[in-house]
Design a protein around this motif. Structure first.
Motif, PDB file in Angstrom:
ATOM      1  N   ILE A  85       0.832  -1.208   0.000  1.00 46.41           N
ATOM      2  CA  ILE A  85       0.000   0.000   0.000  1.00 46.41           C
ATOM      3  C   ILE A  85       0.866   1.258   0.000  1.00 46.41           C
ATOM      4  N   ILE A  86       1.858   1.310   0.878  1.00 46.30           N
ATOM      5  CA  ILE A  86       2.701   2.499   0.994  1.00 46.30           C
ATOM      6  C   ILE A  86       3.553   2.688  -0.262  1.00 46.30           C
ATOM      7  N   THR A  87       4.134   1.598  -0.781  1.00 44.54           N
ATOM      8  CA  THR A  87       4.976   1.701  -1.978  1.00 44.54           C
ATOM      9  C   THR A  87       4.176   2.161  -3.179  1.00 44.54           C
ATOM     10  N   LEU A  88       3.004   1.563  -3.382  1.00 44.30           N
ATOM     11  CA  LEU A  88       2.196   1.920  -4.542  1.00 44.30           C
ATOM     12  C   LEU A  88       1.664   3.343  -4.426  1.00 44.30           C
ATOM     13  N   THR A  89       1.288   3.754  -3.227  1.00 41.11           N
ATOM     14  CA  THR A  89       0.794   5.118  -3.036  1.00 41.11           C
ATOM     15  C   THR A  89       1.886   6.150  -3.308  1.00 41.11           C
ATOM     16  N   ILE A 136       4.552  10.055  -7.452  1.00 47.64           N
ATOM     17  CA  ILE A 136       5.608  10.467  -8.380  1.00 47.64           C
ATOM     18  C   ILE A 136       5.130  10.391  -9.824  1.00 47.64           C
ATOM     19  N   VAL A 137       4.352   9.363 -10.142  1.00 46.88           N
ATOM     20  CA  VAL A 137       3.857   9.184 -11.505  1.00 46.88           C
ATOM     21  C   VAL A 137       3.027  10.382 -11.949  1.00 46.88           C
ATOM     22  N   ILE A 183       0.708  -3.385 -14.527  1.00 50.74           N
ATOM     23  CA  ILE A 183      -0.113  -3.068 -15.696  1.00 50.74           C
ATOM     24  C   ILE A 183      -0.967  -1.832 -15.430  1.00 50.74           C
ATOM     25  N   ILE A 184      -1.570  -1.757 -14.246  1.00 51.74           N
ATOM     26  CA  ILE A 184      -2.405  -0.599 -13.911  1.00 51.74           C
ATOM     27  C   ILE A 184      -1.570   0.674 -13.875  1.00 51.74           C
ATOM     28  N   VAL A 185      -0.378   0.599 -13.274  1.00 52.02           N
ATOM     29  CA  VAL A 185       0.485   1.780 -13.179  1.00 52.02           C
ATOM     30  C   VAL A 185       0.964   2.204 -14.564  1.00 52.02           C
ATOM     31  N   ALA A 186       1.323   1.261 -15.416  1.00 49.47           N
ATOM     32  CA  ALA A 186       1.781   1.593 -16.767  1.00 49.47           C
ATOM     33  C   ALA A 186       0.663   2.258 -17.570  1.00 49.47           C
ATOM     34  N   ILE A 187      -0.556   1.731 -17.461  1.00 53.30           N
ATOM     35  CA  ILE A 187      -1.686   2.349 -18.161  1.00 53.30           C
ATOM     36  C   ILE A 187      -1.922   3.773 -17.650  1.00 53.30           C
ATOM     37  N   ILE A 240       0.809   6.073 -19.166  1.00 60.77           N
ATOM     38  CA  ILE A 240       0.542   6.343 -20.585  1.00 60.77           C
ATOM     39  C   ILE A 240      -0.632   7.303 -20.735  1.00 60.77           C
ATOM     40  N   ALA A 241      -1.668   7.120 -19.910  1.00 60.54           N
ATOM     41  CA  ALA A 241      -2.828   8.012 -19.983  1.00 60.54           C
ATOM     42  C   ALA A 241      -2.447   9.447 -19.608  1.00 60.54           C
ATOM     43  N   LEU A 242      -1.598   9.612 -18.606  1.00 59.67           N
ATOM     44  CA  LEU A 242      -1.148  10.957 -18.235  1.00 59.67           C
ATOM     45  C   LEU A 242      -0.313  11.577 -19.348  1.00 59.67           C
ATOM     46  N   PHE A 243       0.559  10.797 -19.954  1.00 54.13           N
ATOM     47  CA  PHE A 243       1.408  11.286 -21.044  1.00 54.13           C
ATOM     48  C   PHE A 243       0.563  11.731 -22.234  1.00 54.13           C
ATOM     49  N   GLU A 244      -0.344  10.873 -22.676  1.00 54.36           N
ATOM     50  CA  GLU A 244      -1.162  11.199 -23.836  1.00 54.36           C
ATOM     51  C   GLU A 244      -2.153  12.320 -23.521  1.00 54.36           C
TER      52      GLU A 244
END
Length: 310
Positions: A229-233, A238-239, A288-292, A295-299
């Motif tokens: 939880i802490i790592t993903l949050t 940062i993402v 997969i969720i983080v990568a999507i 990409i969504a933020l970039f586009e």
């Protein structure tokens, strides 16, 4: 005719000067050419009399040179003074973070219970209880969660102290960029943490639960679960800085929207690699969720820039 009369009567005309000047020029008959002082060079392309005691006049580094001027408040300081100032400012940030961590320890147990019952999907009839597998697991989890609160509290102070440290060496327009970018970064980081807490974590735990249901008894370890939880949050905080990085790079002339759009496949591959590298999930669902999301933020940022003609 004798030799004496020939000598007295015949006068040889003056020789023409080698440089082509007129014969009657007084400067050509005053003395031999070899008596003129020779020009010297100092080895740097400067021709003239060498002055041993004189030093070349170089411009003051604090003055304008070639249209470039130093910041108005820039002052030269010894390296020891810079280090001392930096240590004092970091000490202030550390004290604020420590105070936030100490305050978080007072309500750490309630925070653990609240987070545990909210990261699991609401359709669960009964939330799986946490399991503790070593004596210090509960205390370590409290400290980790309190430290996350301390980091959140210390982040604005860290930003403010960094600005005060760099302020004398910044130009006025750079100060405007900094003051505009830093609060935006804090806001984007907060949005990323909320996004993780309300959307990403529930999806992950729903997937984990239904993936193991029927084949094994579900038992979530308290420490390992909160590590995820802490790592993903924190990683999603940062993402969500991607839009800010893109905007700053374009505003400063480092890149252009067209170049980023042409290289989008390389960025997609880089986002996927970073997701699998920093997300601790062997099932592959979290990366997969983080990568999507990346990409969504970039586009989305490129689409916004195209809409605003930047």
């Amino acid at each position: 005719m004798s030799d004496e009369s020939a000598t007295d009567g015949d006068v040889d005309p003056p020789e023409e000067p080698r440089d082509g000047s007129a014969a009657g020029n007084p400067s050509d008959v005053d003395g031999p050419v070899d008596d003129e002082p020779e020009l010297e060079t100092d080895g740097e392309g400067i021709v003239g009399d060498r002055q041993e005691d004189s030093e070349p006049d170089y411009p003051d580094p604090d003055d304008e040179v070639g249209g470039i001027s130093t910041p108005p408040d820039d002052e030269e300081m010894p390296l020891a003074d810079h280090i001392e100032e930096m240590v004092l400012r970091l000490a202030v940030v550390f004290l604020v973070g420590a105070a936030g961590t100490a305050i978080g320890l007072l309500w750490a147990s309630q925070a653990i219970d609240h987070v545990w019952h909210n990261v699991f999907p609401s359709q669960f009839e009964q939330v799986p209880p946490p399991h503790i597998y070593h004596p210090l697991e509960l205390w370590l989890t409290r400290i980790k969660l309190s430290a996350l609160l301390g980091v959140m509290v210390a982040l604005p102070m860290f930003v403010y102290q960094c600005y005060l440290f760099m302020k004398p060496g910044l130009y006025p327009h750079e100060r405007k960029y900094y003051l505009a970018a830093v609060p935006t970064s804090v806001v984007l980081g907060g949005i990323g943490m909320v996004f993780s807490y309300l959307l990403v974590l529930p999806i992950l735990f729903q997937y984990f639960t239904f993936y193991a249901e029927g084949s094994a008894d579900i038992a979530y370890a308290l420490g390992d679960t909160f590590d995820l939880i802490i790592t993903l949050t924190g990683f999603l905080a940062i993402v969500f800085q991607i839009p800010l990085f893109i905007m700053l790079a374009i505003m400063m002339g480092v890149t252009t929207r067209k170049w980023l759009a042409n290289k989008r496949l390389y960025f997609w591959a880089g986002f996927a690699g970073l997701s699998f590298m920093f997300t601790m999930d062997p099932t592959g669902m979290a990366p997969i969720i983080v990568a999507i999301t990346m990409i969504a933020l970039f586009e989305g940022t490129l689409l916004l820039l195209k809409w605003t003609d930047r």
